[in-house]
Design an enzyme around this catalytic site. Structure first.
Site, PDB file in Angstrom:
ATOM      1  N   ASN A 100      -2.667   6.634  -7.211  1.00  0.00           N
ATOM      2  CA  ASN A 100      -3.599   7.570  -6.573  1.00  0.00           C
ATOM      3  C   ASN A 100      -2.858   8.828  -6.141  1.00  0.00           C
ATOM      4  O   ASN A 100      -1.675   8.780  -5.802  1.00  0.00           O
ATOM      5  CB  ASN A 100      -4.308   6.915  -5.385  1.00  0.00           C
ATOM      6  CG  ASN A 100      -3.581   7.123  -4.072  1.00  0.00           C
ATOM      7  OD1 ASN A 100      -3.673   8.177  -3.451  1.00  0.00           O
ATOM      8  ND2 ASN A 100      -2.817   6.105  -3.656  1.00  0.00           N
ATOM      9  N   PHE A 122      -4.625  12.955   1.118  1.00  0.00           N
ATOM     10  CA  PHE A 122      -5.195  12.982   2.477  1.00  0.00           C
ATOM     11  C   PHE A 122      -6.598  13.602   2.502  1.00  0.00           C
ATOM     12  O   PHE A 122      -6.886  14.496   3.291  1.00  0.00           O
ATOM     13  CB  PHE A 122      -4.294  13.750   3.446  1.00  0.00           C
ATOM     14  CG  PHE A 122      -3.027  13.019   3.844  1.00  0.00           C
ATOM     15  CD1 PHE A 122      -2.813  11.701   3.513  1.00  0.00           C
ATOM     16  CD2 PHE A 122      -2.045  13.689   4.565  1.00  0.00           C
ATOM     17  CE1 PHE A 122      -1.646  11.037   3.888  1.00  0.00           C
ATOM     18  CE2 PHE A 122      -0.870  13.035   4.964  1.00  0.00           C
ATOM     19  CZ  PHE A 122      -0.677  11.713   4.615  1.00  0.00           C
ATOM     20  N   SER A 137       3.638   9.625   2.412  1.00  0.00           N
ATOM     21  CA  SER A 137       2.770   9.773   1.247  1.00  0.00           C
ATOM     22  C   SER A 137       3.411  10.749   0.267  1.00  0.00           C
ATOM     23  O   SER A 137       3.906  11.799   0.671  1.00  0.00           O
ATOM     24  CB  SER A 137       1.390  10.301   1.655  1.00  0.00           C
ATOM     25  OG  SER A 137       0.641  10.672   0.506  1.00  0.00           O
ATOM     26  N   ASN A 176       1.774  12.451  -1.874  1.00  0.00           N
ATOM     27  CA  ASN A 176       0.720  13.329  -2.391  1.00  0.00           C
ATOM     28  C   ASN A 176       0.451  14.575  -1.566  1.00  0.00           C
ATOM     29  O   ASN A 176      -0.466  15.341  -1.866  1.00  0.00           O
ATOM     30  CB  ASN A 176      -0.573  12.520  -2.539  1.00  0.00           C
ATOM     31  CG  ASN A 176      -0.400  11.339  -3.478  1.00  0.00           C
ATOM     32  OD1 ASN A 176       0.231  11.465  -4.525  1.00  0.00           O
ATOM     33  ND2 ASN A 176      -0.915  10.186  -3.078  1.00  0.00           N
ATOM     34  N   THR A 177       1.234  14.787  -0.514  1.00  0.00           N
ATOM     35  CA  THR A 177       1.158  16.024   0.275  1.00  0.00           C
ATOM     36  C   THR A 177       2.510  16.718   0.175  1.00  0.00           C
ATOM     37  O   THR A 177       3.526  16.150   0.601  1.00  0.00           O
ATOM     38  CB  THR A 177       0.817  15.727   1.748  1.00  0.00           C
ATOM     39  OG1 THR A 177      -0.488  15.155   1.827  1.00  0.00           O
ATOM     40  CG2 THR A 177       0.856  16.998   2.585  1.00  0.00           C
ATOM     41  N   LYS A 223       5.411   4.846   9.134  1.00  0.00           N
ATOM     42  CA  LYS A 223       5.256   4.323   7.773  1.00  0.00           C
ATOM     43  C   LYS A 223       6.280   4.957   6.850  1.00  0.00           C
ATOM     44  O   LYS A 223       6.400   6.181   6.781  1.00  0.00           O
ATOM     45  CB  LYS A 223       3.846   4.583   7.256  1.00  0.00           C
ATOM     46  CG  LYS A 223       3.551   3.865   5.936  1.00  0.00           C
ATOM     47  CD  LYS A 223       2.065   3.786   5.661  1.00  0.00           C
ATOM     48  CE  LYS A 223       1.776   2.899   4.451  1.00  0.00           C
ATOM     49  NZ  LYS A 223       0.322   2.674   4.237  1.00  0.00           N
ATOM     50  N   ASN A 263       4.942   2.451   1.876  1.00  0.00           N
ATOM     51  CA  ASN A 263       3.907   3.267   1.263  1.00  0.00           C
ATOM     52  C   ASN A 263       3.968   3.088  -0.265  1.00  0.00           C
ATOM     53  O   ASN A 263       4.727   2.265  -0.772  1.00  0.00           O
ATOM     54  CB  ASN A 263       4.117   4.742   1.645  1.00  0.00           C
ATOM     55  CG  ASN A 263       2.807   5.506   1.763  1.00  0.00           C
ATOM     56  OD1 ASN A 263       1.924   5.362   0.939  1.00  0.00           O
ATOM     57  ND2 ASN A 263       2.691   6.332   2.792  1.00  0.00           N
TER      58      ASN A 263
END
Length: 391
Positions: free
Chosen positions: A144, A148, A210, A212-213, A248, A279
């Site tokens: 994915n 966020f 994460s 993805n940021t 995390k 994560n």
């Protein structure tokens, strides 16, 4: 002519009755949580849908209560207490499934003892462009790159408050906090989250891992992390309610990075009450699916062993005094037990729920309980860290 019409009407009637019967039986089997029905019918059918559409459908089903209820109470041996919170069992839903706080009560109904919401950002944001979720069926995994996607603090706050105010609800809720993509002050974003949710959160998770940021994982570096956690601890001290603060971590950390984090989180000024490990990963080692090169974070079976190894490593580096929530590739009770014996006090799932549906919750708990009792423990908490070399 009349005879032919009569025959057509009979056929239509038969089709209607048969379809209704199939729908009714399917509904009953779904509601009862039939393992075979979910694995052989419901979940394969869901895979005909776009992955994000299927995800949203699953959230709505839990929101509306169209999920099987847990049968009976959890065995006493699965109960555990951590941070002054009493967990009926050590299994929770990981952040990323219920991002907007819509399905809290439905997920507890299924049998999770705790649900982690988010990641939640201060301001609403759409996240990354679609498509941004990909099934890797050959690898039993998901990639994915949601980025966020969040409805923001206010919308999520009111949903969590509604759940907490329900007199029939007694579950544990964690709030996973993220930063807005375009924010120029990440620390302030996390501070705002602490302040907004401190009266509702049973625990907080600071998500700096994460993939993805852009730039988010830089917050895991020693100086950045020390500064962030010091300011968050100072903020928490000023609040009337002071929920536990967890961090995390990414599974892609080097040996040096892990040690730096262990050093930071054990300092009084920048301490945390727990770690969430781990994560999603950016690694693509050993994957078979043609979608393996999609950008984003990978979750599922490829993380099973690596996340367990990192749990054991961080448990040793923190001398076993920083509680760990283990997450990553848990599909069976044995997977969960391995993480617990490596050092996790609690565990979470996500991808196995996506692949197998609600029955996987009861399955994992039963298998875990059998393993705990087989090893002669009266409580799952007695098994925490048993495979570790920490003295």
């Amino acid at each position: 002519m009349a005879q032919r019409l009569g025959s057509k009407d009979k056929v239509k009637s038969l089709i209607t009755v048969t379809s209704s019967g199939i729908a009714l039986c399917s509904g009953i089997l779904l509601y009862q949580g039939s393992d075979k029905f979910f694995d052989q019918v419901a979940m394969p059918l869901s895979r005909l849908l776009d992955p994000e559409v299927a995800h949203n459908f699953a959230v709505k089903a839990a929101k509306w209560g169209f999920v099987p209820a847990q049968k009976g109470k959890d065995p006493v041996s699965l109960r555990t207490t951590l941070w002054g919170l009493k967990f009926d069992n050590p299994l929770g839903m990981a952040a990323g499934f219920d991002k907007q706080g819509e399905a809290i009560q439905g997920l507890h109904k299924v049998g999770f003892s705790f649900v982690e919401i988010g990641s939640v950002t201060p301001k609403p944001q759409a996240g990354n462009p679609k498509p941004r979720v990909f099934r890797l069926l050959e690898d039993t995994a998901v990639i994915n790159r949601y980025g966020f996607n969040s409805e923001g603090h206010e919308a999520v706050y009111h949903r969590v408050k509604e759940a907490k105010n329900d007199p029939n609800f007694s579950g544990i809720i964690g709030i996973n906090l993220g930063k807005n993509k375009l924010s120029e002050d990440a620390t302030q974003d996390y501070i705002e989250g602490l302040r907004r949710f401190s009266d509702l959160a049973d625990y907080f998770v600071i998500n700096v891992s994460s993939p993805n940021t852009p730039g988010l994982r830089n917050l895991q570096s020693k100086k950045n992390l020390e500064d962030l956690l010091t300011k968050l601890n100072d903020t928490r001290q000023s609040l009337e309610n002071q929920p536990p603060l967890l961090l995390k971590l990414a599974p892609d950390l080097s040996e040096n990075e892990r040690q730096n984090i262990a050093d930071v989180v054990r300092q009084s000024k920048s301490r945390v009450d727990g770690l969430v490990i781990s994560n999603t990963t950016v690694s693509r080692s050993g994957l078979k699916s043609e979608k393996k090169d999609e950008d984003g974070g990978l979750s599922g079976k490829p993380l099973t062993d690596s996340s367990t190894q990192i749990i054991a490593d961080m448990y040793r580096r923190t001398k076993g005094i920083v509680p760990i929530i283990g997450v990553g590739g848990i599909f069976t009770g044995s997977d969960a037990y391995d993480k617990i014996k490596a050092g996790a006090s609690l565990v979470q799932i996500y991808t196995s729920f996506i692949f197998h549906g609600p029955p996987v919750v009861a399955k994992i708990k039963k298998e875990l309980n059998d393993l705990v009792l087989k090893d002669g423990y009266s409580s799952v908490s007695q098994a925490v860290g048993k495979n570790s070399s920490v003295k």
